[in-house]
Design a protein around this motif. Structure first.
Motif, PDB file in Angstrom:
ATOM      1  N   ILE A 196     -38.371  18.131 -24.859  1.00  0.00           N
ATOM      2  CA  ILE A 196     -38.036  16.974 -24.021  1.00  0.00           C
ATOM      3  C   ILE A 196     -38.331  17.347 -22.570  1.00  0.00           C
ATOM      4  O   ILE A 196     -37.911  18.394 -22.087  1.00  0.00           O
ATOM      5  N   LYS A 197     -39.048  16.452 -21.862  1.00  0.00           N
ATOM      6  CA  LYS A 197     -39.636  16.830 -20.577  1.00  0.00           C
ATOM      7  C   LYS A 197     -38.716  16.638 -19.376  1.00  0.00           C
ATOM      8  O   LYS A 197     -39.103  16.925 -18.257  1.00  0.00           O
ATOM      9  N   ILE A 198     -37.507  16.112 -19.598  1.00  0.00           N
ATOM     10  CA  ILE A 198     -36.554  15.982 -18.493  1.00  0.00           C
ATOM     11  C   ILE A 198     -35.265  16.709 -18.898  1.00  0.00           C
ATOM     12  O   ILE A 198     -35.106  17.047 -20.070  1.00  0.00           O
ATOM     13  N   PRO A 199     -34.346  16.985 -17.963  1.00  0.00           N
ATOM     14  CA  PRO A 199     -33.077  17.610 -18.349  1.00  0.00           C
ATOM     15  C   PRO A 199     -32.418  16.810 -19.472  1.00  0.00           C
ATOM     16  O   PRO A 199     -32.352  15.577 -19.402  1.00  0.00           O
ATOM     17  N   ALA A 200     -31.972  17.500 -20.500  1.00  0.00           N
ATOM     18  CA  ALA A 200     -31.477  16.792 -21.693  1.00  0.00           C
ATOM     19  C   ALA A 200     -30.345  17.560 -22.354  1.00  0.00           C
ATOM     20  O   ALA A 200     -30.253  18.783 -22.243  1.00  0.00           O
ATOM     21  N   GLN A 201     -29.515  16.793 -23.032  1.00  0.00           N
ATOM     22  CA  GLN A 201     -28.396  17.366 -23.800  1.00  0.00           C
ATOM     23  C   GLN A 201     -28.420  16.733 -25.187  1.00  0.00           C
ATOM     24  O   GLN A 201     -28.572  15.517 -25.314  1.00  0.00           O
ATOM     25  N   SER A 202     -28.307  17.548 -26.224  1.00  0.00           N
ATOM     26  CA  SER A 202     -28.283  17.004 -27.584  1.00  0.00           C
ATOM     27  C   SER A 202     -26.848  16.608 -27.935  1.00  0.00           C
ATOM     28  O   SER A 202     -25.898  17.258 -27.490  1.00  0.00           O
ATOM     29  N   VAL A 203     -26.716  15.539 -28.701  1.00  0.00           N
ATOM     30  CA  VAL A 203     -25.403  15.050 -29.124  1.00  0.00           C
ATOM     31  C   VAL A 203     -25.478  14.776 -30.625  1.00  0.00           C
ATOM     32  O   VAL A 203     -26.101  13.802 -31.060  1.00  0.00           O
ATOM     33  N   VAL A 204     -24.897  15.661 -31.433  1.00  0.00           N
ATOM     34  CA  VAL A 204     -24.905  15.463 -32.890  1.00  0.00           C
ATOM     35  C   VAL A 204     -24.062  14.222 -33.216  1.00  0.00           C
ATOM     36  O   VAL A 204     -22.931  14.083 -32.743  1.00  0.00           O
ATOM     37  N   GLY A 205     -24.638  13.309 -33.978  1.00  0.00           N
ATOM     38  CA  GLY A 205     -23.949  12.057 -34.288  1.00  0.00           C
ATOM     39  C   GLY A 205     -23.796  11.168 -33.069  1.00  0.00           C
ATOM     40  O   GLY A 205     -22.900  10.326 -32.998  1.00  0.00           O
ATOM     41  N   GLY A 206     -24.699  11.341 -32.103  1.00  0.00           N
ATOM     42  CA  GLY A 206     -24.595  10.635 -30.830  1.00  0.00           C
ATOM     43  C   GLY A 206     -24.655   9.126 -30.935  1.00  0.00           C
ATOM     44  O   GLY A 206     -24.092   8.416 -30.100  1.00  0.00           O
ATOM     45  N   ASP A 207     -25.336   8.619 -31.973  1.00  0.00           N
ATOM     46  CA  ASP A 207     -25.459   7.160 -32.099  1.00  0.00           C
ATOM     47  C   ASP A 207     -24.123   6.498 -32.418  1.00  0.00           C
ATOM     48  O   ASP A 207     -23.976   5.287 -32.278  1.00  0.00           O
ATOM     49  N   GLY A 208     -23.125   7.292 -32.821  1.00  0.00           N
ATOM     50  CA  GLY A 208     -21.785   6.750 -33.033  1.00  0.00           C
ATOM     51  C   GLY A 208     -20.792   7.193 -31.977  1.00  0.00           C
ATOM     52  O   GLY A 208     -19.621   6.828 -32.030  1.00  0.00           O
ATOM     53  N   LYS A 209     -21.265   7.992 -30.972  1.00  0.00           N
ATOM     54  CA  LYS A 209     -20.366   8.561 -29.966  1.00  0.00           C
ATOM     55  C   LYS A 209     -20.668   8.099 -28.549  1.00  0.00           C
ATOM     56  O   LYS A 209     -19.855   8.294 -27.660  1.00  0.00           O
ATOM     57  N   CYS A 210     -21.841   7.561 -28.326  1.00  0.00           N
ATOM     58  CA  CYS A 210     -22.314   7.353 -26.962  1.00  0.00           C
ATOM     59  C   CYS A 210     -23.038   6.009 -26.875  1.00  0.00           C
ATOM     60  O   CYS A 210     -23.965   5.749 -27.651  1.00  0.00           O
TER      61      CYS A 210
END
Length: 205
Positions: A125-139
């Protein structure tokens, strides 16, 4: 029913750190036997009203279709992009999904300060990024991206069904259902199929 308050908690925390433009990124179509993979990136204004927003997999097709234009109207910016079957085959599905994510992020104006990526990797990923497991239900912004990606890919698979009507793409969207495998047995694969995903199936046969 509005999105639960905790769906905004992650974005709120990042806003407090001075990151005002945070995009959520998700993909649809990593698992199917056919068709491209689609990714979407969305920057939402804090606390915007998107009644019923949730992980796209927990929504009905009708609910996703209702949310799709609402997200587009209310987003600060959004991008939707694909990686083709040819790219999936030459790279591998994860790399192709990340390629589609970068393409979606690049469409955003204004450019985001940071990306929240659904899943467990921010590789490439070409910009600063953070992974979020199950993110589609958290964010909220990832949930919005999941809806845009899923609806966009489903619509494309319905178009592909007109080109290749024998496979029933409009019903299963390229996933490995019994009806899809039966069509493969009868007609063989078409150019929309991911042959790397069919190797084991053909090896068994």
């Amino acid at each position: 029913m509005n999105a639960p308050a905790d769906l905004w908690a992650m974005e709120a925390a990042l806003h407090e750190q001075g990151l005002s433009l945070v995009c959520g990124v998700d993909e649809a179509g990593r698992g199917p036997l056919a068709g491209p993979v689609c990714a979407a990136a969305v920057i939402l204004p804090m606390g915007c009203e998107l009644p019923g927003l949730n992980d796209s997999k927990k929504l009905t097709e009708k609910q996703r279709e209702r949310l799709f234009p609402l997200i587009q109207e209310q987003a600060v910016a959004y991008g939707i992009a694909f990686a083709s079957v040819e790219e999936i085959e030459s790279l591998n599905i994860l790399s192709a999904a990340l390629l589609a994510m970068n393409r979606a992020i690049e469409q955003l104006t204004p450019a985001p300060d940071m990306a929240l990526i659904d899943g467990n990797t921010t590789r490439d990923i070409k910009i600063p990024a953070q992974s979020v497991v199950g993110g589609d239900g958290k964010c909220a912004c990832i949930a919005a991206a999941s809806v845009l990606a899923k609806v966009s890919r489903d619509r494309l698979m319905t178009e592909l069904a007109m080109q290749y009507p024998q496979y029933g793409f409009e019903k299963h969207k390229g996933y490995g259902t019994r009806a899809h495998y039966a069509a493969l047995d009868e007609y063989g694969p078409c150019p929309a199929h991911r042959m790397s995903f069919l190797r084991k199936y053909y090896a068994k046969r």
